[in-house]
Design an enzyme around this catalytic site. Structure first.
Site: not given
Length: 451
Positions: A242, A248, A395
């Site tokens: 990414q 993400c 995340h």
């Protein structure tokens, strides 16, 4: 496709933040709401940014944990969407809103008894309309100071070798190493790689209790499982990177849908979907500042569909929507939090969904030590380091399997990351299972591709 009203509203309401920093809990949201609903003559390009009142009023009571009842007695379903907003489905229509907030300088105030303008459509994605809501009883406003607003995020990230040595000396479950390529990023860009501002969750649920019925099903599952090797076949798409964009959530969402299409077609169809389409074109997320898999791998995939990588190759930066208009889209449906609603997830339900349906997208809290993960079964060491202090972020990644270490017996999840194949265990990592390590067992999401 143009970005719709959520992005426009954000740009109007927020001068400092590019995320939606509302922090509204079940206690704040449950209760009776009055919604103003606009004409049902729009389509998915409907812009609701200036909507304030409509021709119809809808009263809905939201009961804990997932029952919605309208003024006519019709029963339906609802779920909190992280701490950002909520969605309910009743009488054949879906309604989705972000919770309202205001920002001033470094302070953010959550206004949890009101919503920003949102959208409604029927369950077949027809007859779109704008909505806006207000709760019947007021909720105390909550104000906090964003810690990132006080930080200089422009300084370059640097590996802390003493910190890494300390990680390796204090425990043997996993190993850390310095990644030279991480030093090309600023501290702010590293925070984006770990989720971005728009993915932070200030309060989250704990895993739900495991019922006897769920435990019985889980006991029938294999001791270990990995979608990268099921009877010699790999159903997981390749590792990607990414870069410096907080995308993400898009990579995890695309990877879930890719793997599930692979599984459903026995690898005869192997799409690689475009995260850049999400970054540039999604009204349900905040581009490179972050987002959440429920809204992308599920809701966006159902409402707008996913395009393949060639239709909008990854750039790793924000921009206007540049997806090729003539590209076809592949849709998914039946998106949900594992367990059915926000707060219903647990380890056993994750295992069942994983084996039965395919990889699941999850969110988990990233601490500084995770950035240096090399291999083994990760757990937070409690160390935070002194150089480049790191704020906890949320995340999004993809759980592809589970197992236990043959020597120690320590249980783990096997997880696909989006930091390139040279990070961790060839782009993957293992993390402690069964203890809600870094909250990884509280926010799993799945959806079902339409083939």
């Amino acid at each position: 496709m143009e970005k719709l009203s959520a992005v426009v509203v954000l740009s109007v309401l927020v001068a400092v933040y590019a995320d939606t920093p509302a922090n509204c809990t079940y206690e704040d949201v449950k209760g009776t709401w009055i919604f103003n609903v606009g004409p049902r003559d729009g389509d998915r390009t409907l812009n609701c940014s200036t909507f304030s009142s409509g021709e119809e009023t809808l009263e809905v009571t939201l009961y804990f944990p997932d029952l919605a009842v309208d003024q006519y007695g019709n029963e339906g379903f609802w779920t909190l969407i992280y701490n950002q907003g909520f969605e309910f489905v009743i009488a054949g229509r879906k309604y989705f809103v972000f919770s309202k907030y205001e920002s001033s300088g470094k302070k953010v105030t959550s206004i949890c008894d009101q919503t920003m303008p949102g959208w409604s459509h029927d369950i077949f994605d027809r007859e779109w309309s704008c909505i806006i809501g207000k709760k019947g009883t007021p909720v105390p406003r909550k104000t906090y100071v964003d810690p990132l607003a006080t930080r200089d995020l422009r300084q370059m990230y640097r590996n802390d070798h003493d910190f890494i040595n300390k990680i390796n000396s204090m425990q043997s479950s996993w190993k850390a190493r310095a990644y030279k390529d991480q030093e090309q990023y600023t501290v702010g860009e590293m925070l984006k790689r770990a989720g971005g501002r728009g993915s932070r969750i200030l309060s989250r649920p704990r895993p739900a209790p495991v019922t006897d019925a769920v435990a019985r099903v889980a006991r029938q599952l294999p001791e270990s499982f990995d979608w990268r090797n099921v009877d010699g076949s790999n159903y997981v798409s390749p590792i990607r990177n990414q870069a410096a964009c907080g995308s993400c959530y898009a990579f995890a969402s695309m990877a879930m849908n890719e793997a599930r299409v692979n599984i459903m077609t026995n690898n005869t169809v192997a799409p690689v979907f475009s995260p850049q389409d999400i970054v540039e074109c999604s009204e349900y997320s905040q581009g490179c500042e972050g987002g959440f898999p429920y809204l992308i791998g599920g809701k966006y995939a159902e409402d707008f569909g996913l395009v393949e990588e060639a239709c909008n190759p990854y750039k790793g930066k924000d921009g206007s929507c540049s997806t090729v208009a003539s590209c076809g889209r592949r849709y998914s449906t039946r998106y949900e939090y594992i367990g059915g609603y926000y707060g219903a997830c647990n380890e056993e339900l994750m295992k069942i969904a994983l084996v039965k349906n395919g990889p699941v997208a999850v969110g988990f809290e990233v601490y500084k030590d995770f950035m240096s993960y090399k291999g083994g079964i990760y757990h937070f060491t409690g160390l935070t380091g002194s150089f480049n202090p790191f704020e906890i972020t949320n995340h999004a990644v993809l759980v592809v399997g589970y197992g236990a270490d043959s020597d120690s017996g320590e249980k783990y999840w096997t997880v696909k990351n989006s930091w390139g194949p040279k990070w961790g265990e060839q782009g993957f990592f293992r993390i402690r299972r069964g203890t809600d390590e870094c909250a990884i067992e509280s926010l799993a999401v799945q959806s079902f591709p339409i083939i």
